[in-house]
Scaffold this motif. Sequence first.
Motif, PDB file in Angstrom:
ATOM      1  N   PHE A 106      55.875  58.555  46.964  1.00  0.00           N
ATOM      2  CA  PHE A 106      55.799  60.015  46.967  1.00  0.00           C
ATOM      3  C   PHE A 106      56.758  60.620  45.952  1.00  0.00           C
ATOM      4  CE2 PHE A 106      57.616  64.054  48.281  1.00  0.00           C
ATOM      5  CZ  PHE A 106      56.481  64.850  48.317  1.00  0.00           C
ATOM      6  N   LEU A 107      58.017  60.179  45.960  1.00  0.00           N
ATOM      7  CA  LEU A 107      59.009  60.759  45.066  1.00  0.00           C
ATOM      8  C   LEU A 107      58.706  60.449  43.600  1.00  0.00           C
ATOM      9  CD1 LEU A 107      62.387  60.253  46.973  1.00  0.00           C
ATOM     10  CD2 LEU A 107      61.230  62.401  46.463  1.00  0.00           C
ATOM     11  N   ARG A 108      58.194  59.260  43.352  1.00  0.00           N
ATOM     12  CA  ARG A 108      57.844  58.909  41.971  1.00  0.00           C
ATOM     13  C   ARG A 108      56.731  59.835  41.463  1.00  0.00           C
ATOM     14  NH1 ARG A 108      56.644  54.174  42.897  1.00  0.00           N
ATOM     15  NH2 ARG A 108      58.680  53.212  42.490  1.00  0.00           N
ATOM     16  N   GLU A 109      55.701  60.035  42.277  1.00  0.00           N
ATOM     17  CA  GLU A 109      54.573  60.863  41.855  1.00  0.00           C
ATOM     18  C   GLU A 109      54.954  62.333  41.772  1.00  0.00           C
ATOM     19  OE1 GLU A 109      51.491  59.924  44.614  1.00  0.00           O
ATOM     20  OE2 GLU A 109      51.032  57.969  43.700  1.00  0.00           O
ATOM     21  N   ALA A 110      55.705  62.826  42.763  1.00  0.00           N
ATOM     22  CA  ALA A 110      56.097  64.234  42.768  1.00  0.00           C
ATOM     23  C   ALA A 110      57.051  64.547  41.621  1.00  0.00           C
ATOM     24  CB  ALA A 110      56.736  64.598  44.103  1.00  0.00           C
ATOM     25  N   TYR A 163      56.609  66.407  34.160  1.00  0.00           N
ATOM     26  CA  TYR A 163      55.560  66.569  33.163  1.00  0.00           C
ATOM     27  C   TYR A 163      55.253  68.045  32.936  1.00  0.00           C
ATOM     28  CZ  TYR A 163      51.277  66.075  30.508  1.00  0.00           C
ATOM     29  OH  TYR A 163      50.330  66.167  29.520  1.00  0.00           O
ATOM     30  N   GLU A 164      55.380  68.849  33.999  1.00  0.00           N
ATOM     31  CA  GLU A 164      55.222  70.293  33.833  1.00  0.00           C
ATOM     32  C   GLU A 164      56.282  70.842  32.878  1.00  0.00           C
ATOM     33  OE1 GLU A 164      53.304  70.988  38.304  1.00  0.00           O
ATOM     34  OE2 GLU A 164      55.452  71.270  37.952  1.00  0.00           O
ATOM     35  N   THR A 223      72.924  50.075  46.085  1.00  0.00           N
ATOM     36  CA  THR A 223      71.764  49.706  46.902  1.00  0.00           C
ATOM     37  C   THR A 223      71.617  50.574  48.144  1.00  0.00           C
ATOM     38  OG1 THR A 223      73.093  48.001  48.009  1.00  0.00           O
ATOM     39  CG2 THR A 223      71.772  47.311  46.100  1.00  0.00           C
ATOM     40  N   ASP A 224      72.645  51.366  48.473  1.00  0.00           N
ATOM     41  CA  ASP A 224      72.520  52.300  49.592  1.00  0.00           C
ATOM     42  C   ASP A 224      71.716  53.538  49.204  1.00  0.00           C
ATOM     43  OD1 ASP A 224      73.951  50.697  51.333  1.00  0.00           O
ATOM     44  OD2 ASP A 224      75.871  51.636  50.858  1.00  0.00           O
ATOM     45  N   TRP A 225      71.420  53.645  47.911  1.00  0.00           N
ATOM     46  CA  TRP A 225      70.604  54.754  47.430  1.00  0.00           C
ATOM     47  C   TRP A 225      69.272  54.197  46.942  1.00  0.00           C
ATOM     48  CZ3 TRP A 225      71.995  60.064  46.868  1.00  0.00           C
ATOM     49  CH2 TRP A 225      73.288  60.377  47.304  1.00  0.00           C
ATOM     50  N   GLY A 226      68.196  54.829  47.354  1.00  0.00           N
ATOM     51  CA  GLY A 226      66.875  54.467  46.847  1.00  0.00           C
ATOM     52  C   GLY A 226      66.575  55.286  45.604  1.00  0.00           C
ATOM     53  N   THR A 227      66.160  54.637  44.533  1.00  0.00           N
ATOM     54  CA  THR A 227      65.946  55.327  43.262  1.00  0.00           C
ATOM     55  C   THR A 227      64.568  55.026  42.704  1.00  0.00           C
ATOM     56  OG1 THR A 227      68.307  55.338  42.685  1.00  0.00           O
ATOM     57  CG2 THR A 227      66.746  55.571  40.873  1.00  0.00           C
ATOM     58  N   VAL A 228      63.879  56.069  42.271  1.00  0.00           N
ATOM     59  CA  VAL A 228      62.635  55.919  41.512  1.00  0.00           C
ATOM     60  C   VAL A 228      62.888  56.499  40.130  1.00  0.00           C
ATOM     61  CG1 VAL A 228      61.146  55.968  43.538  1.00  0.00           C
ATOM     62  CG2 VAL A 228      61.712  58.114  42.380  1.00  0.00           C
ATOM     63  N   THR A 245      56.307  71.583  44.131  1.00  0.00           N
ATOM     64  CA  THR A 245      57.274  70.489  44.270  1.00  0.00           C
ATOM     65  C   THR A 245      58.673  70.993  44.595  1.00  0.00           C
ATOM     66  OG1 THR A 245      57.446  70.505  41.852  1.00  0.00           O
ATOM     67  CG2 THR A 245      56.038  68.814  42.838  1.00  0.00           C
ATOM     68  N   VAL A 246      59.357  71.610  43.626  1.00  0.00           N
ATOM     69  CA  VAL A 246      60.759  71.974  43.849  1.00  0.00           C
ATOM     70  C   VAL A 246      60.973  73.463  44.043  1.00  0.00           C
ATOM     71  CG1 VAL A 246      61.625  69.991  42.597  1.00  0.00           C
ATOM     72  CG2 VAL A 246      61.194  72.109  41.354  1.00  0.00           C
ATOM     73  N   GLY A 247      59.950  74.287  43.808  1.00  0.00           N
ATOM     74  CA  GLY A 247      60.156  75.727  43.828  1.00  0.00           C
ATOM     75  C   GLY A 247      59.763  76.391  45.126  1.00  0.00           C
ATOM     76  N   THR A 248      60.571  77.340  45.581  1.00  0.00           N
ATOM     77  CA  THR A 248      60.219  78.240  46.676  1.00  0.00           C
ATOM     78  C   THR A 248      60.633  79.645  46.249  1.00  0.00           C
ATOM     79  OG1 THR A 248      62.361  78.038  47.826  1.00  0.00           O
ATOM     80  CG2 THR A 248      60.626  76.450  48.414  1.00  0.00           C
ATOM     81  N   PRO A 249      59.928  80.698  46.735  1.00  0.00           N
ATOM     82  CA  PRO A 249      60.313  82.073  46.363  1.00  0.00           C
ATOM     83  C   PRO A 249      61.756  82.389  46.744  1.00  0.00           C
ATOM     84  CG  PRO A 249      58.137  82.036  47.362  1.00  0.00           C
ATOM     85  CD  PRO A 249      58.703  80.668  47.556  1.00  0.00           C
ATOM     86  N   GLU A 250      62.190  81.892  47.898  1.00  0.00           N
ATOM     87  CA  GLU A 250      63.565  82.152  48.337  1.00  0.00           C
ATOM     88  C   GLU A 250      64.577  81.589  47.341  1.00  0.00           C
ATOM     89  OE1 GLU A 250      60.926  81.899  51.969  1.00  0.00           O
ATOM     90  OE2 GLU A 250      61.236  80.732  50.144  1.00  0.00           O
ATOM     91  N   TYR A 251      64.248  80.455  46.746  1.00  0.00           N
ATOM     92  CA  TYR A 251      65.168  79.817  45.817  1.00  0.00           C
ATOM     93  C   TYR A 251      65.357  80.661  44.564  1.00  0.00           C
ATOM     94  CZ  TYR A 251      67.567  75.902  43.612  1.00  0.00           C
ATOM     95  OH  TYR A 251      68.516  75.104  43.019  1.00  0.00           O
ATOM     96  N   ALA A 252      64.269  81.253  44.083  1.00  0.00           N
ATOM     97  CA  ALA A 252      64.355  82.070  42.872  1.00  0.00           C
ATOM     98  C   ALA A 252      65.238  83.283  43.086  1.00  0.00           C
ATOM     99  CB  ALA A 252      62.960  82.501  42.438  1.00  0.00           C
ATOM    100  N   ARG A 253      65.271  83.782  44.329  1.00  0.00           N
ATOM    101  CA  ARG A 253      66.053  84.993  44.610  1.00  0.00           C
ATOM    102  C   ARG A 253      67.467  84.688  45.079  1.00  0.00           C
ATOM    103  NH1 ARG A 253      60.993  86.370  47.021  1.00  0.00           N
ATOM    104  NH2 ARG A 253      61.808  85.772  49.069  1.00  0.00           N
ATOM    105  N   SER A 254      67.792  83.423  45.288  1.00  0.00           N
ATOM    106  CA  SER A 254      69.098  83.086  45.837  1.00  0.00           C
ATOM    107  C   SER A 254      70.211  83.323  44.826  1.00  0.00           C
ATOM    108  CB  SER A 254      69.124  81.623  46.299  1.00  0.00           C
ATOM    109  OG  SER A 254      68.971  80.755  45.195  1.00  0.00           O
ATOM    110  N   ARG A 255      71.402  83.570  45.330  1.00  0.00           N
ATOM    111  CA  ARG A 255      72.552  83.853  44.475  1.00  0.00           C
ATOM    112  C   ARG A 255      73.091  82.544  43.903  1.00  0.00           C
ATOM    113  NH1 ARG A 255      78.128  84.020  45.127  1.00  0.00           N
ATOM    114  NH2 ARG A 255      79.200  85.536  43.802  1.00  0.00           N
TER     115      ARG A 255
END
Length: 374
Positions: free
Chosen positions: A311-315, A321-322, A161-166, A196-206
């Motif tokens: 927000f988290l459920r929709e995002a 779905y993608e 219960t200390d974690w919120g889950t969708v 949602t989860v992607g950033t250009p920096e993330y794609a280039r990270s090690r």
Amino acid sequence: MGTIDRKIQEENAIFEAMAPGGGDDFANYATPLVRNCWYAAGRSAEIGRVPLARRLLGIDVVLYRTGDGRPVAMRNRCPHRSFPLAKGKLEGDTLVCGYHGMAFNADGMCVHMPALNSAPASAAVRTFPVADRGPITWIWMGSPDLADEGLIPELPWLEDTDWGTVTGDFHIKADYVGMHENLIDQTHFPFLHPDTVGTPEYARSRLTAEVDGDQVVIRRRLDNAPPPAVYGKPANIMHKRVTRTSEARFVSPAVHRAYAEIIDPAPEGDEPERYRYYITHIFTPETNTSIHYWWFNSRDFKPADPGIDTFLREASAKAYYEDVEALEWIMEVVKRDEEQQFDMSFAPDRPGLMARRIMYRKAMTEGRQGSAAR
């Protein structure tokens, strides 16, 4: 050419050269399904006193609970004339076939047949080991002698219960091997999930990738980088530069688990410095080309905030779905196109290939053991 560039070129050449029969064998949609594994039969809450039919690993199964709440799973096919038992009814803890009235107890044994004076001793329905763990009821469809409940993946945050889950779910017309490779391949995030989860920096990270027993784990770290929207908006830190670490883990053929941590170097007021997320993907092959898929997004801050939940459920649903669309499009091409293609692989694909190799090895081992048993 620098040492690093030369190393990348060499690795890419290695992966490009991988071909069927070349000594490196990887699971794909046509590989026999791994059966000696705990899979999700469904959400614990959806299995009750009304028989529920579900196809799992190519087998039609009926699920229900006894009067004391114990889950039961048996083949959804009467041994007499193949009537689906889920179309029958429960009388106490006995499942009664709707065609000729044969009755089966929770162990699958026929205990009554109206047309006979006594129940035929040879009449039985195959049952499967099942166990409840938090929001999921797990099923073992392989060798019953290997069904150790200690092998059920531990996912304690789903009950904490200390974690919120969708959560949400999809039925996908694609294969579970492709699903695993998609989830452990984070290089597609900025392109398939830019909002949602992607950033250009993330794609280039090690990243680092390693095999841990029968699991595969990859890790990334970004310093002084913008947070992705799915994590930054709930924490209200989209205007900041943060430290972002992540771990993605192929846990088993049934589970993929991701962990993300966002560290705010300058928290404001009473806001936390660290924000943690667990993203849990649980899926069970319906067939070689279709999947039952349940996802969970859990956070360790403001667990009861309905706005963050929404927000988290929709995002999350949008991002997953993608993935669903992409995997179904790929499967459609693979199944329809009559000209075969061996897909090229490159160095960043290594984690997915690691997971596919493990799944292939497990499937082939089961096949050899089954042949030996016969």
